[in-house]
Every structure is written in C-alpha cells, then in structure tokens.
Design a protein around this motif. Structure first.
Motif, short mmCIF file in Angstrom:
data_model
loop_
_atom_site.label_atom_id
_atom_site.label_comp_id
_atom_site.label_asym_id
_atom_site.label_seq_id
_atom_site.Cartn_x
_atom_site.Cartn_y
_atom_site.Cartn_z
N UNK A 120 0.83 -1.21 0.00
CA UNK A 120 0.00 0.00 0.00
C UNK A 120 0.86 1.26 0.00
N UNK A 121 1.93 1.24 0.80
CA UNK A 121 2.82 2.41 0.83
C UNK A 121 3.39 2.70 -0.55
N UNK A 122 3.86 1.66 -1.25
CA UNK A 122 4.47 1.88 -2.55
C UNK A 122 3.44 2.36 -3.57
N UNK A 123 2.23 1.84 -3.46
CA UNK A 123 1.17 2.26 -4.39
C UNK A 123 0.79 3.71 -4.18
N UNK A 124 0.68 4.13 -2.94
CA UNK A 124 0.31 5.52 -2.64
C UNK A 124 1.46 6.47 -2.97
N UNK A 125 2.70 6.01 -2.77
CA UNK A 125 3.86 6.86 -3.04
C UNK A 125 4.16 7.01 -4.52
N UNK A 126 3.61 6.15 -5.37
CA UNK A 126 3.90 6.19 -6.80
C UNK A 126 3.32 7.45 -7.43
N UNK A 127 4.03 8.07 -8.39
CA UNK A 127 3.49 9.25 -9.08
C UNK A 127 2.36 8.84 -10.03
N UNK A 128 1.56 9.80 -10.49
CA UNK A 128 0.45 9.50 -11.40
C UNK A 128 0.91 8.77 -12.66
N UNK A 129 0.09 7.82 -13.10
CA UNK A 129 0.30 7.03 -14.32
C UNK A 129 1.52 6.12 -14.24
N UNK A 189 14.63 -1.06 1.70
CA UNK A 189 13.76 -0.19 0.91
C UNK A 189 14.41 1.15 0.67
N UNK A 190 13.93 1.81 -0.38
CA UNK A 190 14.30 3.20 -0.65
C UNK A 190 13.01 3.94 -1.00
N UNK A 191 13.13 5.06 -1.69
CA UNK A 191 11.95 5.88 -1.97
C UNK A 191 10.99 5.25 -2.98
N UNK A 192 11.46 4.29 -3.77
CA UNK A 192 10.60 3.77 -4.84
C UNK A 192 10.65 2.25 -4.98
N UNK A 193 11.17 1.55 -3.98
CA UNK A 193 11.22 0.09 -4.07
C UNK A 193 11.42 -0.52 -2.70
N UNK A 194 11.15 -1.81 -2.61
CA UNK A 194 11.46 -2.55 -1.39
C UNK A 194 11.75 -4.00 -1.74
N UNK A 195 12.50 -4.65 -0.87
CA UNK A 195 12.78 -6.09 -0.98
C UNK A 195 12.57 -6.69 0.40
N UNK A 196 11.62 -7.60 0.49
CA UNK A 196 11.30 -8.28 1.75
C UNK A 196 11.65 -9.75 1.62
N UNK A 197 12.56 -10.22 2.46
CA UNK A 197 12.93 -11.64 2.49
C UNK A 197 12.42 -12.25 3.78
N UNK A 198 11.83 -13.45 3.68
CA UNK A 198 11.27 -14.14 4.83
C UNK A 198 11.76 -15.58 4.86
N UNK A 199 11.93 -16.17 6.05
CA UNK A 199 12.44 -17.54 6.15
C UNK A 199 11.37 -18.56 5.76
N UNK A 200 11.81 -19.60 5.06
CA UNK A 200 10.89 -20.68 4.70
C UNK A 200 10.73 -21.68 5.83
#
Length: 208
Positions: A120-129, A189-200
């Motif tokens: 949700x954060x990345x979607x809201x932070x994205x610029x128009x179009x 994460x930075x201003x326009x991306x994130x990487x989430x790693x979780x243990x299997x």
C-alpha cells in the motif's frame, strides 16, 4: 526455562490476591468470584508446567525445523487486490508475478500486516500514471521485490520535470522493519522500491 515459565504465573497470582483487601466484608460478591477463578487457573497452569511442559522439554533431543505455514503468494495476492482499489485514484497500475505457492515460517496475520503495509505504501507513493511491479521468488530465499516504474519508462511520452511533481511525504516504515526482523526476515527499501525476504523454515526453541 522453569524460572521463565513460573515467574509470570507467580506475578499473576500475587497481583490477583492484592485486591482482596479492598473487597466489601458483607459477602464474597462477583469480584471475589473473579479473583478466585484467576487464582484457580493460575495454579492449574503451574501444575501443567511442572508435570507436562518441563518434562517434555527436557526429553527433546534437538530443535526440530518448523516448516513454513503461511503462503506468501496468497498474502501478496490479497495485498495487490487491495492496492489496486487504492491505485485507481492516482491512475497507478499494479501487477504481480510469482510461483504458484511460496510458504514462509511467519504467522499469517503478521505476514498480511507486513506485506499489506509495504504494498500500500508503494502504491500511494507512486506518481500518477506510474506502474508498481511486484515479483515473488523462492531462490535462494523467499523474497518479495517491488518497485515503481515511472510513466516515462512505460511509454514514449516525455517525462514531467521533477519540479512539476508534488512533493510526497517520506515513508515512515519503522514498524515494518521492527516486524520483519524478529520474524527472521530482512527488509530493504528506498523511496521507490522494497525487498522483503522471509524464512521458509525456522528452528524451534531449544530446551535450556
């Protein structure tokens, strides 16, 4: 382990017995009945700890691996569905790719909160179009990668100057970091991306 299990139970018993001095002397009343119930159940838990939990822990040879119980693919799919509804207002598109299933050893409610907050954060932070691109992979670890693709990279239309874009507030994702770390995961994460790693899988706590 005995100390760690008995200490909270002893505290519960002690604090439950303190209010008895303030009860009215004309009868037991409902308050006394509630305190009696707390006392009885605390004593039952103490007996259970001594007769079942501690003997069982002492006979465990090695900490078994606990395999993943939460399907990250299903969690991400639900998060993307919600993000698409929010993205309509900003004309932002959201797309996710990944395997059929990817199980992680993280509680499902915690996983949904974490992934939902990030998407949700990345979607809201994205610029128009713009376009939010999400990819889920299992090699070498289960990870969720997401980034904002600006409109200029999607079409040949000229990009708007940075000065034309309204300023966006900096993300406050300290809670997300705090949740990811105890789960054995990693969040970058930075201003326009994130990487989430979780243990299997994780190791069950070893007996002391």
């Amino acid at each position: 382990m005995r100390h760690e299990l008995h200490t909270p139970l002893t505290s519960i018993k002690a604090y439950a017995r303190l209010p008895r001095d303030d009860l009215p002397p004309d009868g037991p009343g409902e308050g006394a009945a509630c305190l009696d119930a707390i006392d009885r159940n605390t004593m039952r838990l103490e007996r259970y700890v001594d007769s079942v939990a501690l003997p069982l822990a002492s006979t465990t040879a090695a900490p078994p691996a606990r395999e993943g119980a939460t399907d990250l693919v299903a969690v991400a799919r639900d998060a993307v569905d919600l993000a698409r509804r929010v993205a309509v207002a900003g004309a932002v598109s959201v797309h996710a790719d990944g395997p059929d299933t990817a199980r992680v050893a993280v509680d499902e409610m915690i996983c949904r909160h974490l992934v939902g907050q990030l998407v949700l954060w990345l979607t809201i932070a994205a610029p128009p179009r713009a376009h939010v691109e999400i990819a889920l992979s299992r090699d070498p670890a289960v990870s969720l990668d997401a980034r904002v693709v600006p409109a200029g990279e999607l079409t040949a239309a000229p990009q708007r100057r940075p000065s034309d874009e309204p300023p966006k507030p900096a993300p406050d994702l300290q809670v997300a970091r705090a949740v990811a770390n105890p789960c054995g995961g990693d969040l970058r994460l930075d201003d326009s991306s994130f990487r989430l790693s979780l243990p299997s899988s994780v190791l069950a706590p070893s007996p002391r």
